[in-house]
Scaffold this motif. Structure first.
Motif, mmCIF file in Angstrom:
data_model
loop_
_atom_site.group_PDB
_atom_site.id
_atom_site.type_symbol
_atom_site.label_atom_id
_atom_site.label_comp_id
_atom_site.label_asym_id
_atom_site.label_seq_id
_atom_site.Cartn_x
_atom_site.Cartn_y
_atom_site.Cartn_z
ATOM 1 N N LEU A 192 2.278 38.354 -4.050
ATOM 2 C CA LEU A 192 1.808 37.542 -2.921
ATOM 3 C C LEU A 192 2.975 37.102 -2.047
ATOM 4 O O LEU A 192 2.852 37.014 -0.825
ATOM 5 N N GLY A 193 4.113 36.825 -2.668
ATOM 6 C CA GLY A 193 5.291 36.431 -1.888
ATOM 7 C C GLY A 193 5.720 37.516 -0.924
ATOM 8 O O GLY A 193 6.044 37.246 0.242
ATOM 9 N N PHE A 194 5.717 38.771 -1.379
ATOM 10 C CA PHE A 194 6.076 39.872 -0.486
ATOM 11 C C PHE A 194 5.037 40.039 0.628
ATOM 12 O O PHE A 194 5.395 40.338 1.776
ATOM 13 N N LEU A 195 3.769 39.857 0.292
ATOM 14 C CA LEU A 195 2.735 39.936 1.325
ATOM 15 C C LEU A 195 2.919 38.835 2.365
ATOM 16 O O LEU A 195 2.714 39.054 3.567
ATOM 17 N N GLU A 196 3.308 37.639 1.909
ATOM 18 C CA GLU A 196 3.555 36.532 2.851
ATOM 19 C C GLU A 196 4.706 36.874 3.791
ATOM 20 O O GLU A 196 4.657 36.567 4.986
ATOM 21 N N PHE A 208 6.499 29.711 2.217
ATOM 22 C CA PHE A 208 5.437 30.044 1.265
ATOM 23 C C PHE A 208 5.888 31.172 0.340
ATOM 24 O O PHE A 208 5.675 31.128 -0.880
ATOM 25 N N ALA A 209 6.488 32.205 0.931
ATOM 26 C CA ALA A 209 6.902 33.365 0.149
ATOM 27 C C ALA A 209 7.915 32.967 -0.919
ATOM 28 O O ALA A 209 7.807 33.360 -2.087
ATOM 29 N N PHE A 210 8.918 32.178 -0.541
ATOM 30 C CA PHE A 210 9.954 31.814 -1.508
ATOM 31 C C PHE A 210 9.436 30.849 -2.570
ATOM 32 O O PHE A 210 9.985 30.781 -3.670
ATOM 33 N N ASN A 253 4.737 30.563 17.121
ATOM 34 C CA ASN A 253 4.898 31.754 16.302
ATOM 35 C C ASN A 253 6.104 31.642 15.387
ATOM 36 O O ASN A 253 6.051 32.010 14.213
ATOM 37 N N VAL A 254 7.203 31.124 15.923
ATOM 38 C CA VAL A 254 8.405 30.945 15.106
ATOM 39 C C VAL A 254 8.136 29.941 13.988
ATOM 40 O O VAL A 254 8.570 30.140 12.842
ATOM 41 N N ALA A 255 7.403 28.861 14.303
ATOM 42 C CA ALA A 255 7.068 27.861 13.288
ATOM 43 C C ALA A 255 6.242 28.494 12.173
ATOM 44 O O ALA A 255 6.498 28.264 10.983
ATOM 45 N N PHE A 256 5.249 29.317 12.530
ATOM 46 C CA PHE A 256 4.446 29.980 11.510
ATOM 47 C C PHE A 256 5.282 30.978 10.720
ATOM 48 O O PHE A 256 5.093 31.149 9.510
ATOM 49 N N PHE A 257 6.199 31.646 11.384
ATOM 50 C CA PHE A 257 7.105 32.557 10.675
ATOM 51 C C PHE A 257 7.874 31.804 9.593
ATOM 52 O O PHE A 257 7.946 32.243 8.432
#
Length: 673
Positions: A405-409, A293-295, A283-287
């Motif tokens: 999309l960045g904020f959604l990520e 992705f967002a940045f 979970n931390v890795a996906f976070f």
């Protein structure tokens, strides 16, 4: 850049995980077999193997207390005829965090294998008997008991029938109800709730993701260029249209093929996607991945696959003509556009992981939907090339799309961090904190959309477009919705499954009864109260570890049209089948079934489980029955259903009870006359 590419490759590696399934009859969730292995003249190994039906699971002996009921073995003659060598061993298990109970449950899928070594103390022993009590769950949970008989001489031994004393007979007899109108029990309403995350929903999410990807700078400029290439570089327009349609088909095929590894490679842990919600570090890795992705969407760096991949695919499409060349062109598009489509596909992966059902099938549906949306404009504009003139020009609006999309990520990243927090019991992202962070993200997005601040890649400020203003209003409204939800001024059912559950709160509240409704946890006490207040009974067979029971209570019982009926018109008797509290010694007894099997009733849950089976021929939860105080069945039993069906069922029971009451009153008046 290398580190970023490594993270991307890590995500792709996670995507190469599979889900396998074997069909089996749901009417017989677990089929047991046994084997006796002789180690020496006095030592034996008992092997018990359960084949578990597709989508069902059986809980381990070692699942934590406070959750679902574990598998429990009992060896009646241990210490007398033989001794146990060590503990009962079990095969490989899986685990999953259950938010309703704040713990990680351990269970078996497809197969459960138990082994126990024994050493004989009595050379005259001819058979070893073993009893297994376990819980098997799918949409509902069923309590099951299984007896194993291991003949040591290769032939079955007829066991001496166990006798039951008079006290046990009396207590057993007290469990049997004298139900009236019990023919209604056969009219069970068992319409189960359909999963909100069905294939069409997942397909729709994928399609929506594909439409969003079309608006990004990596894909949008490719539409007129590619369509023009096919229509202008073909001898006949029909040939160009056919090539463009084939190109679109290959786009769909490529994204569908990306999901195939989830179906094919059964050498990898088939439950890894389901365990994303239970593994802290994954979970931390996906976070972290989604934050990166967002940045990248915020313009701080480009997240791309190695350029050599695109170059090789482009060269292949040029050197190889015909159908194969078009296929490589589609592959080139997929690679070149990864900078924009990768994070969206990652979001699709996250949504699929959080959804219920077969993850591999869900992912295939989502990826196909994504490919269809991505391929659709290439096909449509090839068929109607004049539409190309109506396409808006590339510009700053595509940058705005990427920032949104960045904020959604980031919002999705917080969900994975929340999963890790719940599993690790860190207490970092309580419900209020999680909602506060989402509120901050929504407010920042609103401020960005209205031009209050910007990012370095935004370019010079321009007049706000209508679409940007509308999106800003929606984002601001969402922030207000979250604020009202955090203040308990509205419910957040639209976000069900994303924020932490209500009980994972800074100010924890506990209640012995669902939704604060007054309830009884003893049948006789509840019936006595129902008689005193002259109200019908809602008999609720439930469980502390019954997730579907919680869903019914939180999503159906809480409905405004249902809650007052439960609170004011019925007496609620909730009997917990998995309650492990021991009964007082004087209330423990041996219960003899019609088959001759004798079961010792030692816990509250065993008592109510036997009570349910004996009177209602059911062992599943949730299971609801409507009764009058005089034990007249008012309606057919019901399980997990939608709110409208449940309300209608409750109302029909009230009408039936009122009719019975009027009939009784009429008879009394007639007697008086």
């Amino acid at each position: 850049m290398d580190k970023i590419n490594n993270l991307v490759l890590f995500l792709l590696l996670v995507l190469n995980i599979v889900w396998t399934s074997n069909a089996q009859d749901d009417d017989n969730p677990v089929v047991w077999s046994q084997e006796l292995n002789k180690i020496s003249d006095t030592e034996y190994e008992l092997l018990m193997v359960g084949k578990i039906a597709n989508d069902w699971h059986v809980y381990s002996q070692n699942t934590p207390e406070g959750g679902s009921l574990p598998s429990v073995f009992s060896y009646p003659r241990a210490g007398i005829d033989y001794e146990l060598i060590g503990k009962t061993k079990e095969s490989e298990t899986q685990s999953e965090y259950v938010e309703a109970f704040e713990l990680e449950e351990v269970f078996f899928k497809k197969e459960a294998i138990f082994t126990q070594k024994v050493k004989l103390l009595n050379s005259e022993v001819q058979q070893i008997d073993v009893n297994l009590s376990y819980q098997v769950c799918k949409e509902v949970c069923i309590m099951v008991e299984k007896d194993f008989n291991f003949p040591l001489n290769g032939t079955a031994v007829v066991k001496e029938e166990k006798t039951v004393d008079e006290r046990s007979l009396a207590l057993s007899s007290a469990l049997k109800l004298n139900l009236k109108n019990n023919e209604l029990l056969t009219n069970s309403v068992d319409k189960a709730l359909e999963s909100k995350s069905g294939l069409w929903t997942i397909f729709g999410l994928g399609f929506l993701g594909g439409l969003i990807a079309l608006l990004t700078p990596c894909v949008f400029p490719m539409i007129p260029l590619t369509v023009s290439f096919f229509t202008k570089h073909s001898a006949k327009r029909s040939k160009g249209v056919a090539n463009a349609l084939l190109y679109g088909f290959f786009i769909v095929l490529i994204y569908f093929l990306l999901s195939l590894p989830f179906h094919l490679f059964d050498s990898v842990d088939s439950q890894i996607l389901n365990t994303i919600a239970t593994n802290v570090w994954l979970n931390v890795a996906f976070f972290l991945i989604f934050v990166f992705f967002a940045f990248s969407f915020f313009g701080y760096y480009e997240l791309t696959l190695p350029s050599s991949w695109a170059n090789k695919m482009d060269a292949a499409s040029s050197n190889v003509g015909g159908v194969i060349g078009i296929f490589f062109m589609a592959v080139t598009l997929a690679i070149v556009s990864f900078s924009c489509t990768g994070p969206i596909l990652g979001g699709l992966l996250g949504s699929t992981t959080l959804a219920q059902g077969d993850v591999a099938t869900n992912l295939s549906a989502g990826m196909t939907g994504f490919g269809v949306a991505l391929a659709l404009p290439f096909a449509l504009f090839a068929l109607f090339p004049t539409w190309l003139n109506s396409l808006p020009k590339s510009g700053g609006w595509m940058t705005t799309v990427k920032v949104v999309l960045g904020f959604l990520e980031l919002g999705l990243a917080l969900k994975f961090l929340s999963n890790a927090d719940l599993v690790g019991n860190w207490g970092l992202l309580k419900r209020e904190i999680f909602l506060a962070l989402w509120i901050i993200l929504a407010v920042l997005l609103t401020l960005y959309l209205f031009g209050i601040f910007g990012f370095s890649h935004d370019g010079p400020k321009q007049k706000l477009s209508f679409g940007r203003k509308i999106t800003g209003v929606i984002s601001g409204a969402f922030a207000v919705y979250l604020i009202l939800g955090m203040m308990n001024m509205t419910n957040l059912k639209l976000l069900s499954g994303f924020p932490p559950p209500d009980f994972y709160s800074i100010k924890e509240t506990e209640s012995d009864c669902p939704l604060g409704i007054d309830c009884f946890k003893d049948f006789d006490s509840g019936v006595a109260h129902a008689k005193s207040v002259n109200k019908p009974i809602l008999l609720d067979f439930t469980g502390w570890a019954c997730v579907n029971c919680r869903k019914m209570e939180e999503n159906v019982w809480s409905e405004p049209a249902i809650y007052p009926i439960l609170k004011n018109d019925y007496i609620l008797i909730s009997l917990y089948i998995d309650d492990r509290k021991e009964l007082p010694q004087e209330e423990q007894f041996d219960f003899k079934f019609e088959s001759g099997r004798v079961k010792t009733i030692e816990t509250v849950g065993q008592k109510w489980g036997t009570f349910q089976t004996l009177n209602f021929n059911s062992a599943s939860q949730p299971y609801y029955v409507l009764l009058s105080p005089d034990l007249e069945v008012l309606n057919g039993p019901i399980q997990q259903v939608d709110a409208d069906t449940y309300r209608t069922w409750l109302s029909a029971g009230l009408l039936k009870y009122q009719d019975l009451a009027q009939n009784r009153t009429g008879k009394k008046n007639k007697t008086v006359k």
